[in-house]
Design a protein around this motif. Structure first.
Motif, short mmCIF file in Angstrom:
data_model
loop_
_atom_site.label_atom_id
_atom_site.label_comp_id
_atom_site.label_asym_id
_atom_site.label_seq_id
_atom_site.Cartn_x
_atom_site.Cartn_y
_atom_site.Cartn_z
N ILE A 161 -46.71 -17.78 -33.62
CA ILE A 161 -46.34 -16.76 -34.65
C ILE A 161 -46.18 -17.64 -35.96
O ILE A 161 -46.81 -17.22 -36.89
CB ILE A 161 -44.82 -16.26 -34.32
N THR A 162 -45.73 -18.81 -36.01
CA THR A 162 -45.40 -19.57 -37.03
C THR A 162 -46.85 -19.85 -37.75
O THR A 162 -47.24 -19.84 -38.90
CB THR A 162 -44.88 -21.10 -36.82
N ARG A 163 -47.93 -20.12 -36.82
CA ARG A 163 -49.23 -20.46 -37.39
C ARG A 163 -49.69 -19.10 -37.99
O ARG A 163 -50.65 -19.29 -39.00
CB ARG A 163 -50.04 -21.12 -35.97
N ARG A 164 -49.37 -17.97 -37.66
CA ARG A 164 -50.07 -16.92 -37.83
C ARG A 164 -49.50 -16.18 -39.18
O ARG A 164 -49.85 -14.98 -39.63
CB ARG A 164 -50.31 -15.87 -36.89
N LEU A 165 -48.25 -16.71 -39.39
CA LEU A 165 -47.55 -16.01 -40.43
C LEU A 165 -48.09 -16.11 -41.70
O LEU A 165 -47.96 -15.11 -42.76
CB LEU A 165 -45.87 -16.64 -40.59
N PRO A 166 -48.70 -17.30 -42.34
CA PRO A 166 -49.30 -17.17 -43.51
C PRO A 166 -50.33 -16.09 -43.89
O PRO A 166 -50.62 -15.34 -44.86
CB PRO A 166 -50.10 -18.48 -43.77
N GLU A 167 -50.97 -15.75 -42.54
CA GLU A 167 -52.12 -14.56 -42.57
C GLU A 167 -51.57 -13.48 -42.59
O GLU A 167 -51.88 -12.37 -43.50
CB GLU A 167 -52.85 -14.82 -41.20
#
Ligand code: T4K
Length: 395
Positions: free
Chosen positions: A387-393
């Motif tokens: 989730i942390t990896r995808r939050l910027p997206e």
């Protein structure tokens, strides 16, 4: 039910709740009882300045707190100021950095200097060793805080205050209905102060009370609450207007009628959260000592991002997208607020303030809300790094 990451609302899925699930939803109690009381207030044409509702509210607050006196006020911030003035506090006052801004504001607003002390990062309790080192010739009091209704090192603080000849006052804003060592919170130190704000377990819309068993403190507080007037028009001290209106007292009384029910609901909620969240790596629900009375109003979740891979604030963003709103109580510590900024390190406060959130509870939260909220929290915590990896997206 979320099955895949893209089911999370923050990543484009459907949100879990149509109506918001919020920390701070007031307990209301019986509307009929409140309206009946309001009829009496209107019939009596006595709306404030020490009416019957206020007197009854004070009696019942003192009874619960186990004190001789209770002085009801328009809010706890004002009650703290009355307590400090009634105790003749001057100069510096030592208080924990991890608390709501009101604790520090109460001091500063009346010309006292808050001297901030760090806390234990595990439970937010004040660090006693630090207090001793912070005592200076200007120190006249310690202002302890029963954070989240957890008694604040009562024995040790009492001994410390006695040894140094300091006044000891407690900000018990969260702790109405709580107890320690077989005694209700309220009777410790020189005076204690409760909040009856709407977000508190017992509410009078806005409101507070100073409780004490010292007749002099009570007498001075009663005078100062009403412009420093003794009798009908003799101004004997510098006062303020900190009175509780009859409408507010009527609400407070109505709330008190249902106190046992609110405790029961909160305790059920707390136990449900505990059962649902235990065993999830990186999540720790702060234990409430069930051997002592507690109002269970503060269900506190500590998020260890080293384990979950998802920080507390990102988890809150995930929940907000689903329409669930816990609160970061308390963030940041007072030492990071503009009026109280300090160069000293506050490692304990920074750590706890960066990790905890207070979960929705109270009579309006259902078992289903909790089950669904916990399922979301577990789902997110177990997939934290992704989730942390995808939050910027998502942003
Ligand atoms: N000492 C401590 C340790 C305290 O925590 C406080 C106050 C005090 C002293 C001073 O007590 P008072 O002078 O207030 O009696 C809220 C409260 O205003 C404040 O009383 C409380 N502590 C503090 C912890 O929380 P905010 O700015 O966080 O409130 P707000 O408007 O953001 O609302 C919080 C949540 O409650 C939101 O999720 C919305 C919900 N809410 C709120 C209200 C008022 C409702 O659902 N309905 C409502 O009517 O300060």
């Amino acid at each position: 039910m979320k099955r895949a990451l893209q089911d999370l609302a923050i990543l484009g899925g459907e949100r879990a709740f149509d109506a918001p699930v919020v920390f701070g939803r007031p307990n209301i109690g019986s509307r009929k009882a409140f309206y009946d009381r309001m009829d009496k207030v209107f019939d009596s044409r006595w709306l404030t300045n020490g009416g019957e509702m206020c007197a009854e509210f004070e009696r019942r607050v003192a009874q619960t707190a186990g004190t001789e006196y209770s002085v009801a006020t328009c809010n706890a911030t004002a009650a703290l100021q009355l307590a400090l003035r009634a105790c003749d506090v001057t100069g510096e006052v030592i208080m924990p950095s991890f608390t709501f801004a009101a604790t520090a504001h109460a001091l500063s607003w009346i010309g006292l200097t808050p001297v901030l002390c760090d806390v234990d990062p595990d439970d937010g309790s004040v660090l006693l060793s630090e207090i001793e080192a912070l005592i200076s010739p200007a120190t006249t009091a310690i202002l302890g805080v029963h954070i989240w209704g957890r008694p604040s090192r009562l024995d040790e603080l009492s001994r410390l205050a006695r040894r140094h000849g300091l006044r000891l006052i407690f900000d018990a804003a969260h702790a109405f209905g709580c107890g320690w060592d077989g005694r209700p919170i309220g009777g410790f130190g020189d005076a204690e102060v409760f909040s009856f704000h709407a977000t508190k377990f017992i509410n009078s819309f806005e409101g507070g009370a100073l409780v004490t068993s010292d007749p002099e403190i009570a007498r001075k507080a009663v005078e100062m609450r009403n412009f420093g007037i003794a009798g009908s028009d003799d101004v004997v001290s510098v006062g303020t207007n900190a009175k509780l209106s009859e409408a507010a007292a009527a609400m407070g009384l109505t709330s008190l009628d249902d106190m046992d029910y609110f405790v029961r609901r909160n305790r059920e909620n707390y136990r449900r959260y505990r059962a649902e969240l235990s065993g999830t790596p990186g999540l720790r629900l702060l234990e409430i000592d069930e051997r002592e009375p507690n109002n269970y109003q503060y269900v506190v979740l500590d998020v260890d991002s080293d384990i979950t891979g998802l920080g507390r604030d990102d988890l809150m963003a995930v929940l907000a997208a689903e329409n669930v709103y816990p609160r970061r109580y308390f963030y940041p510590g007072c030492h990071r607020m503009a009026p109280y900024r300090s160069d000293r390190p506050f490692a304990g406060t920074d750590r706890i303030a960066g990790r905890v959130m207070v979960l929705p509870t109270g009579e309006s939260i259902t078992a289903g809300d909790i089950a669904k909220t916990c399922a979301l929290i577990r789902f997110a915590a177990e997939r934290g790094s992704e989730i942390t990896r995808r939050l910027p997206e998502a942003a």
